[in-house]
Design a protein around this motif. Structure first.
Motif, PDB file in Angstrom:
ATOM      1  N   ASP A  98      36.950  17.076  54.550  1.00 31.57           N
ATOM      2  CA  ASP A  98      38.107  17.282  54.884  1.00 31.57           C
ATOM      3  C   ASP A  98      38.410  18.888  55.399  1.00 31.57           C
ATOM      4  OD1 ASP A  98      40.876  18.037  54.064  1.00 31.57           O
ATOM      5  OD2 ASP A  98      40.740  17.252  52.120  1.00 31.57           O
ATOM      6  N   ALA A  99      38.829  18.754  56.551  1.00 30.42           N
ATOM      7  CA  ALA A  99      38.600  20.015  57.415  1.00 30.42           C
ATOM      8  C   ALA A  99      39.615  21.145  57.174  1.00 30.42           C
ATOM      9  CB  ALA A  99      38.371  19.757  58.825  1.00 30.42           C
ATOM     10  N   GLY A 100      40.888  20.621  56.607  1.00 35.84           N
ATOM     11  CA  GLY A 100      42.099  21.569  56.602  1.00 35.84           C
ATOM     12  C   GLY A 100      42.958  21.319  57.642  1.00 35.84           C
ATOM     13  N   THR A 101      44.134  21.710  57.302  1.00 35.96           N
ATOM     14  CA  THR A 101      45.352  21.320  58.279  1.00 35.96           C
ATOM     15  C   THR A 101      45.567  22.378  59.325  1.00 35.96           C
ATOM     16  OG1 THR A 101      46.905  21.948  56.680  1.00 35.96           O
ATOM     17  CG2 THR A 101      46.467  19.509  56.583  1.00 35.96           C
ATOM     18  N   SER A 102      44.822  23.598  59.178  1.00 37.01           N
ATOM     19  CA  SER A 102      45.124  24.423  60.255  1.00 37.01           C
ATOM     20  C   SER A 102      44.434  23.899  61.624  1.00 37.01           C
ATOM     21  CB  SER A 102      44.603  25.803  60.060  1.00 37.01           C
ATOM     22  OG  SER A 102      44.948  26.442  58.963  1.00 37.01           O
ATOM     23  N   TYR A 103      43.703  23.092  61.753  1.00 33.96           N
ATOM     24  CA  TYR A 103      43.077  22.607  63.007  1.00 33.96           C
ATOM     25  C   TYR A 103      43.932  21.605  63.524  1.00 33.96           C
ATOM     26  CZ  TYR A 103      39.203  24.873  60.908  1.00 33.96           C
ATOM     27  OH  TYR A 103      38.226  25.798  60.262  1.00 33.96           O
ATOM     28  N   LYS A 104      44.458  21.993  64.823  1.00 34.59           N
ATOM     29  CA  LYS A 104      45.484  21.079  65.550  1.00 34.59           C
ATOM     30  C   LYS A 104      44.883  20.060  66.226  1.00 34.59           C
ATOM     31  CE  LYS A 104      48.867  23.529  64.216  1.00 34.59           C
ATOM     32  NZ  LYS A 104      49.818  22.939  62.891  1.00 34.59           N
ATOM     33  N   GLU A 105      43.368  20.167  66.729  1.00 34.08           N
ATOM     34  CA  GLU A 105      42.758  19.163  67.367  1.00 34.08           C
ATOM     35  C   GLU A 105      41.517  18.610  66.836  1.00 34.08           C
ATOM     36  OE1 GLU A 105      44.025  18.597  70.604  1.00 34.08           O
ATOM     37  OE2 GLU A 105      45.581  20.110  70.452  1.00 34.08           O
ATOM     38  N   TRP A 106      40.843  17.613  67.388  1.00 33.15           N
ATOM     39  CA  TRP A 106      39.573  16.789  66.982  1.00 33.15           C
ATOM     40  C   TRP A 106      38.971  16.555  68.217  1.00 33.15           C
ATOM     41  CZ3 TRP A 106      37.065  16.730  62.489  1.00 33.15           C
ATOM     42  CH2 TRP A 106      37.989  16.632  61.414  1.00 33.15           C
TER      43      TRP A 106
ATOM     44  N   VAL B 186      41.535  22.647  74.011  1.00 35.06           N
ATOM     45  CA  VAL B 186      40.627  23.096  75.208  1.00 35.06           C
ATOM     46  C   VAL B 186      41.377  23.981  76.091  1.00 35.06           C
ATOM     47  CG1 VAL B 186      38.875  22.553  76.972  1.00 35.06           C
ATOM     48  CG2 VAL B 186      39.019  21.434  74.814  1.00 35.06           C
ATOM     49  N   ASN B 187      40.689  25.108  76.408  1.00 36.91           N
ATOM     50  CA  ASN B 187      41.442  25.794  77.676  1.00 36.91           C
ATOM     51  C   ASN B 187      42.866  26.060  77.264  1.00 36.91           C
ATOM     52  OD1 ASN B 187      40.787  27.119  80.416  1.00 36.91           O
ATOM     53  ND2 ASN B 187      41.956  25.609  81.172  1.00 36.91           N
ATOM     54  N   ALA B 188      43.080  26.474  75.921  1.00 35.70           N
ATOM     55  CA  ALA B 188      44.702  26.685  75.556  1.00 35.70           C
ATOM     56  C   ALA B 188      45.414  27.946  76.248  1.00 35.70           C
ATOM     57  CB  ALA B 188      44.819  27.080  74.122  1.00 35.70           C
ATOM     58  N   PRO B 189      44.524  29.085  76.595  1.00 35.58           N
ATOM     59  CA  PRO B 189      45.437  30.251  77.048  1.00 35.58           C
ATOM     60  C   PRO B 189      45.745  29.993  78.586  1.00 35.58           C
ATOM     61  CG  PRO B 189      43.329  31.029  76.019  1.00 35.58           C
ATOM     62  CD  PRO B 189      43.316  29.410  75.990  1.00 35.58           C
ATOM     63  N   ASN B 190      45.084  28.834  79.203  1.00 37.53           N
ATOM     64  CA  ASN B 190      45.345  28.743  80.502  1.00 37.53           C
ATOM     65  C   ASN B 190      46.427  27.630  80.836  1.00 37.53           C
ATOM     66  OD1 ASN B 190      43.541  30.570  82.039  1.00 37.53           O
ATOM     67  ND2 ASN B 190      41.941  29.522  80.719  1.00 37.53           N
ATOM     68  N   THR B 191      47.063  27.187  79.718  1.00 37.42           N
ATOM     69  CA  THR B 191      47.957  25.992  79.963  1.00 37.42           C
ATOM     70  C   THR B 191      49.379  26.623  79.399  1.00 37.42           C
ATOM     71  OG1 THR B 191      47.890  25.568  77.482  1.00 37.42           O
ATOM     72  CG2 THR B 191      46.233  24.345  78.907  1.00 37.42           C
ATOM     73  N   ASP B 192      50.593  25.938  79.780  1.00 40.46           N
ATOM     74  CA  ASP B 192      51.765  26.334  79.587  1.00 40.46           C
ATOM     75  C   ASP B 192      52.513  25.524  78.471  1.00 40.46           C
ATOM     76  OD1 ASP B 192      52.196  23.977  80.806  1.00 40.46           O
ATOM     77  OD2 ASP B 192      53.158  24.512  82.408  1.00 40.46           O
ATOM     78  N   LYS B 193      51.635  25.036  77.560  1.00 44.80           N
ATOM     79  CA  LYS B 193      52.388  24.318  76.307  1.00 44.80           C
ATOM     80  C   LYS B 193      52.542  25.345  75.350  1.00 44.80           C
ATOM     81  CE  LYS B 193      50.652  19.624  77.098  1.00 44.80           C
ATOM     82  NZ  LYS B 193      51.834  19.246  77.683  1.00 44.80           N
ATOM     83  N   PRO B 194      53.491  24.902  74.516  1.00 46.82           N
ATOM     84  CA  PRO B 194      54.074  26.017  73.350  1.00 46.82           C
ATOM     85  C   PRO B 194      52.777  26.347  72.685  1.00 46.82           C
ATOM     86  CG  PRO B 194      55.772  23.911  73.597  1.00 46.82           C
ATOM     87  CD  PRO B 194      54.649  23.620  74.379  1.00 46.82           C
ATOM     88  N   ALA B 195      52.595  27.418  72.106  1.00 42.50           N
ATOM     89  CA  ALA B 195      51.561  27.940  71.321  1.00 42.50           C
ATOM     90  C   ALA B 195      51.379  27.158  70.034  1.00 42.50           C
ATOM     91  CB  ALA B 195      51.664  29.402  71.250  1.00 42.50           C
ATOM     92  N   ASP B 196      52.310  26.944  69.250  1.00 42.53           N
ATOM     93  CA  ASP B 196      52.236  26.413  67.970  1.00 42.53           C
ATOM     94  C   ASP B 196      51.627  25.029  68.264  1.00 42.53           C
ATOM     95  OD1 ASP B 196      52.503  28.461  66.230  1.00 42.53           O
ATOM     96  OD2 ASP B 196      54.728  28.028  66.050  1.00 42.53           O
ATOM     97  N   GLU B 197      52.107  24.320  69.337  1.00 43.75           N
ATOM     98  CA  GLU B 197      51.949  22.924  69.558  1.00 43.75           C
ATOM     99  C   GLU B 197      50.248  22.736  69.820  1.00 43.75           C
ATOM    100  OE1 GLU B 197      52.838  19.873  73.059  1.00 43.75           O
ATOM    101  OE2 GLU B 197      54.759  20.870  72.026  1.00 43.75           O
ATOM    102  N   ILE B 198      49.727  23.830  70.618  1.00 48.09           N
ATOM    103  CA  ILE B 198      48.491  23.684  70.883  1.00 48.09           C
ATOM    104  C   ILE B 198      47.293  24.482  70.139  1.00 48.09           C
ATOM    105  CG2 ILE B 198      48.869  22.715  73.275  1.00 48.09           C
ATOM    106  CD1 ILE B 198      48.338  25.604  74.133  1.00 48.09           C
ATOM    107  N   GLY B 199      47.786  25.114  68.942  1.00 52.56           N
ATOM    108  CA  GLY B 199      46.982  25.915  68.293  1.00 52.56           C
ATOM    109  C   GLY B 199      46.723  27.406  68.841  1.00 52.56           C
TER     110      GLY B 199
END
Length: 330
Positions: free
Chosen positions: A269-277, A298-311
């Motif tokens: 049970d990893a906790g719900t803060s983790y947005k990805e597996w 992966v590579n989140a700072p180099n993407t243009d998706k909403p920050a909360d959506e991609i952790g």
């Protein structure tokens, strides 16, 4: 003498803190990234985590990714080693030539300081911390002042991990983490990997480029991946090096690994803060696999998706981020 103990010793020649409580024992390696290298049920002979043999110790220390529970910060891959952050670009070494990316961050091999350990009537525990400042090797690449603190405890209900990040500096820092958790399948003596069924609270599978970076699109789930979301699937049904969104079920973000022969289920049970597996199974080689809870895409700072959506999380000066995880048998 009480069977509940916490003490310093060695593990395969490496300085370690051992925890014992009832039928459980666990081992932390403070000088190899605070890696919890072992979690066992000694009464039944269960070894839940993938441990290195004596012969594997040099390779493990050189690349401590597929044994125990190593900490990744920042996690996974970054395109060309570039990490844009608050108007500047941090430069990481390209350490995966095949993809031209940086892989797995800077803390997995650092020495954590053991701050406390002990045993009570309800648990045996250890606390270890890594403090990063201008004197640290980590600071060369992540120029922020912060503290990572791990608290592991074993008790009647298995293993608990508490992970805390404190921003000790004067600027906002990235808060992107993962655990490259390595789980044995089988973990029961006499069982076969074919007896095991894996469930994971995944949502959608990211489409990855040839450089193993997300394209921003999703791929359809296969029937086996759909089974992983539901009734469970043999963990080595094909080679897996896949990334999924995490979608909690019944309020929890978890892996369940069931030994159908023994009638036991190992719960992570990893906790719900983790947005990805992330899941990796060593080219479908039976023996162990890695269900990796990851805060960010992966590579989140180099993407243009909403920050909360991609952790793509951050910590302001003085802020604290904390998450708990638990591994137990039901």
């Amino acid at each position: 003498m009480s069977s509940n103990q916490a003490y310093r010793d060695t593990y395969q020649g490496e300085p370690a803190v051992w925890l014992k409580f009832g039928r459980y024992e666990a081992v932390l390696l403070p000088e190899v990234g605070g890696n919890l290298i072992a979690f066992r049920d000694t009464e039944n002979g269960y070894a839940f985590l993938h441990e290195p043999t004596a012969e594997e110790m040099p390779a493990f220390k050189a690349r401590p990714f597929i044994h125990g529970i190593p900490v990744l910060f920042p996690p996974n891959r970054f395109e060309d080693g570039k990490f844009p952050w608050n108007g500047r670009t941090l430069e990481f070494p390209v350490n995966e030539p095949a993809t031209g990316n940086h892989l797995h961050g800077f803390v997995h091999s650092e020495t954590f300081e053991v701050e406390d350990f002990g045993a009570t009537a309800t648990e045996s525990y250890v606390v270890a911390a890594l403090k990063v400042d201008e004197r640290s090797e980590v600071y060369k690449y992540l120029p922020f002042r912060f503290t990572l603190r791990l608290r592991y405890a074993i008790g009647e209900n298995g293993l608990e991990q508490q992970f805390t990040v404190v921003n000790d500096g004067e600027e906002t820092m990235p808060c992107l983490f993962a655990f490259h958790t390595s789980v044995n399948a089988p973990f029961v003596p006499g069982s076969s990997a074919k007896d095991y069924r894996l469930k994971l609270t995944i949502g959608e599978r990211w489409h990855m480029s040839e450089r193993m970076l997300p394209t921003g699109e999703f791929q359809p789930l296969s029937p086996n991946e759909e089974a992983m979301k539901g009734e469970g699937v043999y963990p080595f049904f094909e080679s897996l090096d896949n990334h999924y969104t995490a979608v909690p079920q019944n309020g929890r973000n978890r892996m369940e690994l069931t030994d159908t022969k023994a009638g036991l289920t190992l719960v992570y049970d990893a906790g719900t803060s983790y947005k990805e597996w992330m899941i990796w199974n060593n080219g479908a080689t039976e023996g162990f696999f890695c269900p990796e809870p990851q805060v960010s895409l992966v590579n989140a700072p180099n993407t243009d998706k909403p920050a909360d959506e991609i952790g793509l999380f951050s910590l302001a000066p003085g802020e604290i981020w904390q998450e708990r995880a638990r591994i137990y048998v039901k």
